[in-house]
Design a protein around this motif. Structure first.
Motif, PDB file in Angstrom:
ATOM      1  N   PHE A   1      53.275  13.350  32.800  1.00 51.12           N
ATOM      2  CA  PHE A   1      53.936  11.746  33.177  1.00 51.12           C
ATOM      3  C   PHE A   1      53.101  10.948  34.340  1.00 51.12           C
ATOM      4  CE2 PHE A   1      57.148  13.721  30.707  1.00 51.12           C
ATOM      5  CZ  PHE A   1      57.840  12.844  30.115  1.00 51.12           C
ATOM      6  N   VAL A   2      51.932  10.887  34.118  1.00 53.17           N
ATOM      7  CA  VAL A   2      50.797  10.253  34.908  1.00 53.17           C
ATOM      8  C   VAL A   2      51.099   9.016  35.187  1.00 53.17           C
ATOM      9  CG1 VAL A   2      49.051  11.812  34.150  1.00 53.17           C
ATOM     10  CG2 VAL A   2      49.219   9.732  33.099  1.00 53.17           C
ATOM     11  N   ARG A   3      51.898   8.010  34.442  1.00 55.34           N
ATOM     12  CA  ARG A   3      52.276   6.733  34.974  1.00 55.34           C
ATOM     13  C   ARG A   3      53.652   6.509  35.595  1.00 55.34           C
ATOM     14  NH1 ARG A   3      50.703   2.883  30.379  1.00 55.34           N
ATOM     15  NH2 ARG A   3      51.091   1.418  31.906  1.00 55.34           N
TER      16      ARG A   3
ATOM     17  N   ILE B   1      50.828   2.394  17.408  1.00 50.33           N
ATOM     18  CA  ILE B   1      50.758   1.192  18.387  1.00 50.33           C
ATOM     19  C   ILE B   1      51.962   1.154  19.287  1.00 50.33           C
ATOM     20  CG2 ILE B   1      52.404  -0.281  16.956  1.00 50.33           C
ATOM     21  CD1 ILE B   1      50.631  -2.488  17.737  1.00 50.33           C
ATOM     22  N   LEU B   2      52.865   2.139  19.222  1.00 53.10           N
ATOM     23  CA  LEU B   2      53.972   2.116  20.290  1.00 53.10           C
ATOM     24  C   LEU B   2      53.316   3.037  21.485  1.00 53.10           C
ATOM     25  CD1 LEU B   2      57.069   3.129  18.080  1.00 53.10           C
ATOM     26  CD2 LEU B   2      56.636   0.939  19.212  1.00 53.10           C
ATOM     27  N   GLY B   3      52.584   3.775  20.998  1.00 54.77           N
ATOM     28  CA  GLY B   3      51.888   4.353  22.336  1.00 54.77           C
ATOM     29  C   GLY B   3      51.193   3.645  23.446  1.00 54.77           C
ATOM     30  N   LEU B   4      51.035   2.294  22.985  1.00 57.09           N
ATOM     31  CA  LEU B   4      50.274   1.371  23.803  1.00 57.09           C
ATOM     32  C   LEU B   4      51.168   0.673  24.901  1.00 57.09           C
ATOM     33  CD1 LEU B   4      48.156  -0.423  21.238  1.00 57.09           C
ATOM     34  CD2 LEU B   4      47.428   1.326  22.661  1.00 57.09           C
ATOM     35  N   TYR B   5      52.633   0.824  24.517  1.00 60.08           N
ATOM     36  CA  TYR B   5      53.560   0.032  25.467  1.00 60.08           C
ATOM     37  C   TYR B   5      54.203   0.724  26.396  1.00 60.08           C
ATOM     38  CZ  TYR B   5      53.179  -3.582  22.233  1.00 60.08           C
ATOM     39  OH  TYR B   5      52.844  -4.539  21.158  1.00 60.08           O
ATOM     40  N   PRO B   6      54.069   0.345  27.651  1.00 62.30           N
ATOM     41  CA  PRO B   6      54.745   1.163  28.722  1.00 62.30           C
ATOM     42  C   PRO B   6      56.285   1.301  28.510  1.00 62.30           C
ATOM     43  CG  PRO B   6      53.960  -0.936  29.584  1.00 62.30           C
ATOM     44  CD  PRO B   6      53.418  -0.998  28.154  1.00 62.30           C
ATOM     45  N   MET B   7      57.074   2.436  28.727  1.00 61.70           N
ATOM     46  CA  MET B   7      58.483   2.514  28.611  1.00 61.70           C
ATOM     47  C   MET B   7      59.190   2.786  29.900  1.00 61.70           C
ATOM     48  SD  MET B   7      58.080   4.732  25.244  1.00 61.70           S
ATOM     49  CE  MET B   7      59.760   4.226  24.668  1.00 61.70           C
TER      50      MET B   7
ATOM     51  N   ARG C   1      61.233  14.371  21.566  1.00 58.52           N
ATOM     52  CA  ARG C   1      60.371  14.650  20.461  1.00 58.52           C
ATOM     53  C   ARG C   1      59.085  14.053  20.349  1.00 58.52           C
ATOM     54  NH1 ARG C   1      63.579  15.649  16.511  1.00 58.52           N
ATOM     55  NH2 ARG C   1      64.544  17.410  17.466  1.00 58.52           N
ATOM     56  N   TYR C   2      59.188  12.860  20.230  1.00 56.71           N
ATOM     57  CA  TYR C   2      58.216  11.685  19.753  1.00 56.71           C
ATOM     58  C   TYR C   2      57.867  11.011  20.985  1.00 56.71           C
ATOM     59  CZ  TYR C   2      59.722  12.971  15.229  1.00 56.71           C
ATOM     60  OH  TYR C   2      60.014  13.525  14.098  1.00 56.71           O
ATOM     61  N   LEU C   3      58.383  11.307  22.170  1.00 55.64           N
ATOM     62  CA  LEU C   3      57.758  10.438  23.393  1.00 55.64           C
ATOM     63  C   LEU C   3      56.517  10.840  24.025  1.00 55.64           C
ATOM     64  CD1 LEU C   3      58.782   8.744  25.909  1.00 55.64           C
ATOM     65  CD2 LEU C   3      59.634  10.959  26.791  1.00 55.64           C
ATOM     66  N   GLN C   4      55.573   9.907  24.210  1.00 52.67           N
ATOM     67  CA  GLN C   4      54.342  10.025  24.691  1.00 52.67           C
ATOM     68  C   GLN C   4      54.621  10.016  26.288  1.00 52.67           C
ATOM     69  OE1 GLN C   4      51.520  10.821  22.875  1.00 52.67           O
ATOM     70  NE2 GLN C   4      53.162  11.103  21.260  1.00 52.67           N
ATOM     71  N   PRO C   5      54.387  10.957  27.091  1.00 52.60           N
ATOM     72  CA  PRO C   5      54.795  10.959  28.531  1.00 52.60           C
ATOM     73  C   PRO C   5      53.860   9.844  29.360  1.00 52.60           C
ATOM     74  CG  PRO C   5      54.702  13.278  27.819  1.00 52.60           C
ATOM     75  CD  PRO C   5      54.309  12.359  26.364  1.00 52.60           C
ATOM     76  N   ALA C   6      52.667   9.885  28.852  1.00 46.69           N
ATOM     77  CA  ALA C   6      51.642   8.949  29.578  1.00 46.69           C
ATOM     78  C   ALA C   6      51.954   7.499  29.562  1.00 46.69           C
ATOM     79  CB  ALA C   6      50.112   8.964  28.981  1.00 46.69           C
ATOM     80  N   GLN C   7      53.009   6.999  28.588  1.00 48.01           N
ATOM     81  CA  GLN C   7      53.527   5.612  28.572  1.00 48.01           C
ATOM     82  C   GLN C   7      54.634   5.362  29.573  1.00 48.01           C
ATOM     83  OE1 GLN C   7      54.611   6.310  24.225  1.00 48.01           O
ATOM     84  NE2 GLN C   7      54.981   4.126  24.615  1.00 48.01           N
ATOM     85  N   VAL C   8      55.232   6.515  29.992  1.00 47.75           N
ATOM     86  CA  VAL C   8      56.603   6.035  30.633  1.00 47.75           C
ATOM     87  C   VAL C   8      56.302   5.855  32.180  1.00 47.75           C
ATOM     88  CG1 VAL C   8      58.778   7.352  31.333  1.00 47.75           C
ATOM     89  CG2 VAL C   8      57.693   8.085  29.156  1.00 47.75           C
ATOM     90  N   LEU C   9      57.039   4.791  32.294  1.00 47.94           N
ATOM     91  CA  LEU C   9      56.871   4.390  33.604  1.00 47.94           C
ATOM     92  C   LEU C   9      58.333   4.610  34.610  1.00 47.94           C
ATOM     93  CD1 LEU C   9      55.678   0.564  33.057  1.00 47.94           C
ATOM     94  CD2 LEU C   9      54.482   2.599  33.583  1.00 47.94           C
ATOM     95  N   ALA C  10      59.248   4.699  34.213  1.00 43.41           N
ATOM     96  CA  ALA C  10      60.712   5.032  34.747  1.00 43.41           C
ATOM     97  C   ALA C  10      61.531   5.723  33.794  1.00 43.41           C
ATOM     98  CB  ALA C  10      61.282   3.773  35.055  1.00 43.41           C
ATOM     99  N   ILE C  11      62.236   6.672  34.457  1.00 37.25           N
ATOM    100  CA  ILE C  11      63.289   7.614  33.623  1.00 37.25           C
ATOM    101  C   ILE C  11      64.735   7.622  34.613  1.00 37.25           C
ATOM    102  CG2 ILE C  11      63.633   9.691  32.948  1.00 37.25           C
ATOM    103  CD1 ILE C  11      60.728  10.427  32.691  1.00 37.25           C
TER     104      ILE C  11
END
Length: 156
Positions: free
Chosen positions: A60-62, A2-8, A25-35
């Motif tokens: 990091f497509v998003r 479920i965490l993979g559904l939320y933007p970060m 290690r556990y980050l899903q790049p596709a859910q990241v909006l800002a770094i």
């Protein structure tokens, strides 16, 4: 999960190396909006991030916003989805300015917002910024401004 559904939005500037590595290690790049990346507390954080994500530009497509806060190094390229970029350097490495110029040359066509600590980053740029609507420069000389204006108005 479920965490993979939320933007970060990720701010790494005050994390320890252990926490940074765990998140990467556990980050899903596709859910990241800002770094936000910073060398202030953890030296070479940008390079360590790049090691965790060697396909950063593709994965990091998003990603919309990337901020380099008090860094001496930067990532060499950005995903085309990135529209906002902030760069604040300190204790520059030998080729930091060169890498900033290369990065700006590469992403100038899709940036809408840019914040830099000085106009030095524009001195050898040739690429126009057709979509840029917000620009903040910490320090700008008249010569650099004269060089910059055609890059900003070339698409008008």
């Amino acid at each position: 999960g479920i965490l993979g559904l939320y933007p970060m939005c990720l701010d790494f500037q005050h994390l320890s190396r252990r926490k940074f590595d765990f998140i990467c290690r556990y980050l899903q790049p596709a859910q990241v909006l800002a770094i936000v990346l910073s060398d202030e507390r953890m030296p070479n954080q940008c390079m360590l991030f790049k090691r965790h994500f060697p396909r950063f530009q593709d994965d990091f497509v998003r990603l919309k916003t990337l901020r380099f806060q008090s860094t001496s190094t930067i990532l060499p390229s950005l995903p085309s989805s990135t529209s906002s970029l902030e760069i604040e350097t300190f204790m520059k490495a030998h080729e930091t300015d060169y890498h900033i110029v290369q990065l700006l040359q590469h992403c100038s066509s899709h940036l809408t917002s840019l914040k830099v600590d000085g106009s030095y980053v524009f001195r050898s740029l040739t690429a126009p910024f057709p979509r840029l609507s917000h620009l903040s420069i910490g320090f700008c000389t008249m010569n650099d401004l004269q060089h910059l204006i055609p890059l900003l108005t070339s698409s008008l």
